[in-house]
Write a protein that holds these residues in place. Structure first.
Motif, PDB file in Angstrom:
ATOM      1  N   GLU A  59      -5.776   8.154   7.490  1.00  0.00           N
ATOM      2  CA  GLU A  59      -5.523   9.209   6.607  1.00  0.00           C
ATOM      3  C   GLU A  59      -3.939   9.697   6.782  1.00  0.00           C
ATOM      4  O   GLU A  59      -3.690  10.178   7.658  1.00  0.00           O
ATOM      5  N   SER A  60      -3.061   8.888   5.733  1.00  0.00           N
ATOM      6  CA  SER A  60      -1.720   9.180   5.809  1.00  0.00           C
ATOM      7  C   SER A  60      -1.297  10.432   6.033  1.00  0.00           C
ATOM      8  O   SER A  60      -0.336  10.733   6.869  1.00  0.00           O
ATOM      9  N   VAL A  61      -1.940  11.734   5.273  1.00  0.00           N
ATOM     10  CA  VAL A  61      -1.175  12.883   5.501  1.00  0.00           C
ATOM     11  C   VAL A  61      -1.649  13.560   6.750  1.00  0.00           C
ATOM     12  O   VAL A  61      -0.822  14.072   7.468  1.00  0.00           O
TER      13      VAL A  61
ATOM     14  N   SER B 110       0.807  -1.220   0.135  1.00  0.00           N
ATOM     15  CA  SER B 110      -0.061   0.007  -0.128  1.00  0.00           C
ATOM     16  C   SER B 110       0.852   1.186   0.041  1.00  0.00           C
ATOM     17  O   SER B 110       1.951   1.595   0.804  1.00  0.00           O
ATOM     18  N   SER B 111       0.733   2.093  -0.927  1.00  0.00           N
ATOM     19  CA  SER B 111       1.494   3.350  -1.121  1.00  0.00           C
ATOM     20  C   SER B 111       1.181   4.240   0.070  1.00  0.00           C
ATOM     21  O   SER B 111       1.987   4.947   0.501  1.00  0.00           O
TER      22      SER B 111
ATOM     23  N   GLN C 235      -3.426   9.074  -6.312  1.00  0.00           N
ATOM     24  CA  GLN C 235      -3.617   7.756  -5.361  1.00  0.00           C
ATOM     25  C   GLN C 235      -4.816   7.355  -5.213  1.00  0.00           C
ATOM     26  O   GLN C 235      -5.425   6.467  -5.601  1.00  0.00           O
TER      27      GLN C 235
ATOM     28  N   ARG D 183       4.109   5.743   3.009  1.00  0.00           N
ATOM     29  CA  ARG D 183       4.271   7.160   3.498  1.00  0.00           C
ATOM     30  C   ARG D 183       4.752   7.143   4.967  1.00  0.00           C
ATOM     31  O   ARG D 183       5.537   7.793   5.428  1.00  0.00           O
TER      32      ARG D 183
ATOM     33  N   GLN E  46      -9.047  -5.493   5.658  1.00  0.00           N
ATOM     34  CA  GLN E  46      -9.380  -4.183   6.059  1.00  0.00           C
ATOM     35  C   GLN E  46     -10.697  -3.789   6.397  1.00  0.00           C
ATOM     36  O   GLN E  46     -11.298  -2.899   7.048  1.00  0.00           O
ATOM     37  N   ARG E  47     -11.802  -4.913   5.781  1.00  0.00           N
ATOM     38  CA  ARG E  47     -13.181  -4.661   6.003  1.00  0.00           C
ATOM     39  C   ARG E  47     -13.789  -5.421   7.250  1.00  0.00           C
ATOM     40  O   ARG E  47     -14.895  -5.552   7.586  1.00  0.00           O
TER      41      ARG E  47
ATOM     42  N   MET F   8      -9.763   1.233   5.651  1.00  0.00           N
ATOM     43  CA  MET F   8      -8.500   1.286   4.720  1.00  0.00           C
ATOM     44  C   MET F   8      -7.171   1.288   5.738  1.00  0.00           C
ATOM     45  O   MET F   8      -7.249   1.590   6.699  1.00  0.00           O
ATOM     46  N   VAL F   9      -6.079   1.208   5.124  1.00  0.00           N
ATOM     47  CA  VAL F   9      -4.760   1.415   5.692  1.00  0.00           C
ATOM     48  C   VAL F   9      -4.219   2.313   5.044  1.00  0.00           C
ATOM     49  O   VAL F   9      -4.634   2.930   4.089  1.00  0.00           O
ATOM     50  N   PRO F  10      -3.278   3.170   5.912  1.00  0.00           N
ATOM     51  CA  PRO F  10      -2.798   2.699   7.133  1.00  0.00           C
ATOM     52  C   PRO F  10      -3.529   3.283   8.356  1.00  0.00           C
ATOM     53  O   PRO F  10      -4.451   4.205   8.062  1.00  0.00           O
TER      54      PRO F  10
ATOM     55  N   LEU G 134      -4.927  -6.669   2.394  1.00  0.00           N
ATOM     56  CA  LEU G 134      -6.042  -6.085   1.474  1.00  0.00           C
ATOM     57  C   LEU G 134      -6.603  -7.036   0.681  1.00  0.00           C
ATOM     58  O   LEU G 134      -7.818  -7.064   0.052  1.00  0.00           O
TER      59      LEU G 134
ATOM     60  N   ASN H  73      -6.622   3.442  -6.438  1.00  0.00           N
ATOM     61  CA  ASN H  73      -6.516   2.468  -5.613  1.00  0.00           C
ATOM     62  C   ASN H  73      -7.341   1.313  -5.741  1.00  0.00           C
ATOM     63  O   ASN H  73      -8.235   1.491  -6.810  1.00  0.00           O
ATOM     64  N   LEU H  74      -7.184   0.148  -5.012  1.00  0.00           N
ATOM     65  CA  LEU H  74      -7.692  -0.997  -5.447  1.00  0.00           C
ATOM     66  C   LEU H  74      -9.455  -0.939  -5.548  1.00  0.00           C
ATOM     67  O   LEU H  74      -9.835  -1.378  -6.499  1.00  0.00           O
ATOM     68  N   SER H  75     -10.041  -0.231  -4.716  1.00  0.00           N
ATOM     69  CA  SER H  75     -11.660  -0.409  -4.615  1.00  0.00           C
ATOM     70  C   SER H  75     -11.945   0.509  -5.674  1.00  0.00           C
ATOM     71  O   SER H  75     -13.157   0.124  -6.404  1.00  0.00           O
TER      72      SER H  75
HETATM   73  N1  LIG Z   1      -6.397   8.717   1.953  1.00  0.00           N
HETATM   74  C1  LIG Z   1      -6.101   7.432   2.577  1.00  0.00           C
HETATM   75  C2  LIG Z   1      -6.118   6.553   1.408  1.00  0.00           C
HETATM   76  C3  LIG Z   1      -5.690   5.128   2.049  1.00  0.00           C
HETATM   77  C4  LIG Z   1      -5.694   4.140   0.923  1.00  0.00           C
HETATM   78  O1  LIG Z   1      -6.309   4.390  -0.409  1.00  0.00           O
HETATM   79  N2  LIG Z   1      -5.579   2.961   1.445  1.00  0.00           N
HETATM   80  C5  LIG Z   1      -5.446   1.910   0.479  1.00  0.00           C
HETATM   81  C6  LIG Z   1      -4.143   1.393   0.084  1.00  0.00           C
HETATM   82  S1  LIG Z   1      -2.918   2.229  -0.416  1.00  0.00           S
HETATM   83  C7  LIG Z   1      -6.594   0.807   0.877  1.00  0.00           C
HETATM   84  O2  LIG Z   1      -6.601   0.576   2.317  1.00  0.00           O
HETATM   85  N3  LIG Z   1      -7.610   0.134   0.123  1.00  0.00           N
HETATM   86  C8  LIG Z   1      -8.199  -0.688   0.626  1.00  0.00           C
HETATM   87  C9  LIG Z   1      -9.333  -0.781  -0.252  1.00  0.00           C
HETATM   88  O3  LIG Z   1      -9.541  -0.035  -1.355  1.00  0.00           O
HETATM   89  O4  LIG Z   1     -10.246  -1.922  -0.093  1.00  0.00           O
HETATM   90  C10 LIG Z   1      -4.788   7.787   3.241  1.00  0.00           C
HETATM   91  O5  LIG Z   1      -4.013   8.776   2.544  1.00  0.00           O
HETATM   92  O6  LIG Z   1      -4.508   7.226   4.023  1.00  0.00           O
END
Ligand SMILES: N[C@@H](CCC(=O)N[C@@H](CS)C(=O)NCC(=O)O)C(=O)O
Length: 229
Positions: A78-80, A23-24, A118, A28, A52-53, A65-67, A47, A122-124
């Motif tokens: 929310e990574s940021v 996961s990008s 990003q 971060r 995650q669910r 979601m992660v992280p 994932l 992402n995956l979903s």
């Molecule tokens: N805005 C969120 C985005 C987090 C995000 O997109 N996480 C993805 C992995 S990079 C995730 O958990 N995806 C799971 C899914 O889509 O079911 C952040 O910056 O933390």
């Protein structure tokens, strides 16, 4: 890494990162923790298995979601927002420029990736695009479109004549910043989609090389955090 169900709950005072190795957004935060020398325990959320669910993870992350970072007794997602919290509570070494204008420019770069690139690949989102337009190439074409758009904007922003031409080695000059922590994981995603970064975005390619030469960059990278087995 063990599955989340076999992992003990955070102990008082403990920092725990719930993440996925590829996961990008997770990268971060792993990177910031390593760069700032903050000890943490990593818990893998798979994932691809949909962990995650799970109810347990949704209780930490309402968006599933992660992280998620458990730190100072709270679960942050929310990574940021996590990067900003780490900067405010553990400012050394700093990952933001000191002066207001370069700091604003850095946040602009962060948002180009974290808000406008990003999330669109992402995956979903890719799964949903494929549901709407089934086909073997849908995911790749969708992701490529948005990554190209984001990287074109990032590269053009680096060329803005702020205080002279961009000279690197990092996104915001001589010091690593949050912008780099967002950009380099996105480069990893771009490669997975078959994009040739050096051919299309030479400044981004140079920043990536410099960032991946750092100790924290290497140790936080996906391949260094791949679960065993
Ligand atoms: N805005 C969120 C985005 C987090 C995000 O997109 N996480 C993805 C992995 S990079 C995730 O958990 N995806 C799971 C899914 O889509 O079911 C952040 O910056 O933390």
């Amino acid at each position: 890494m063990n599955s989340p169900s076999s992992q003990p709950a955070p102990q008082p005072g403990e920092t725990v990162l719930y993440h996925y190795w590829r996961s990008s957004s997770s990268w971060r935060v792993r990177w910031a923790l390593l760069e700032k020398g903050i000890p943490f325990r990593a818990v893998a959320i798979d994932l691809l298995k949909g962990e995650q669910r799970s109810d347990a993870h949704r209780a930490r992350s309402p968006l599933a979601m992660v992280p998620v970072l458990h730190i100072d007794g709270v679960d942050l997602s929310e990574s940021v927002a996590i990067l900003e919290y780490l900067e405010e509570t553990r400012p050394i070494p700093s990952l933001v420029p000191a002066a207001a204008k370069p700091r604003a420019r850095m946040r602009q770069l962060v948002q180009i990736i974290a808000a406008d690139t990003q999330p669109l690949q992402n995956l979903s989102v890719l799964e949903h695009a494929e549901r709407l337009s089934p086909g073997p190439d849908t995911r790749r074409r969708w992701a490529e479109h948005y990554i190209r758009r984001g990287f074109d904007a990032y590269e053009a922003t680096l060329a803005l004549p702020d205080g002279g031409p961009w000279s690197g080695p990092y996104s915001c000059g001589a010091a690593l910043s949050m912008a780099d922590l967002c950009l380099i994981p996105q480069c990893y995603n771009a490669r997975r989609q078959g994009l040739d970064i050096a051919a299309c975005w030479p400044r981004i390619a140079a920043i990536e090389a410099a960032c991946l030469a750092t100790d924290s960059g290497r140790r936080s990278a996906p391949e260094a955090n791949k679960p065993e087995g």
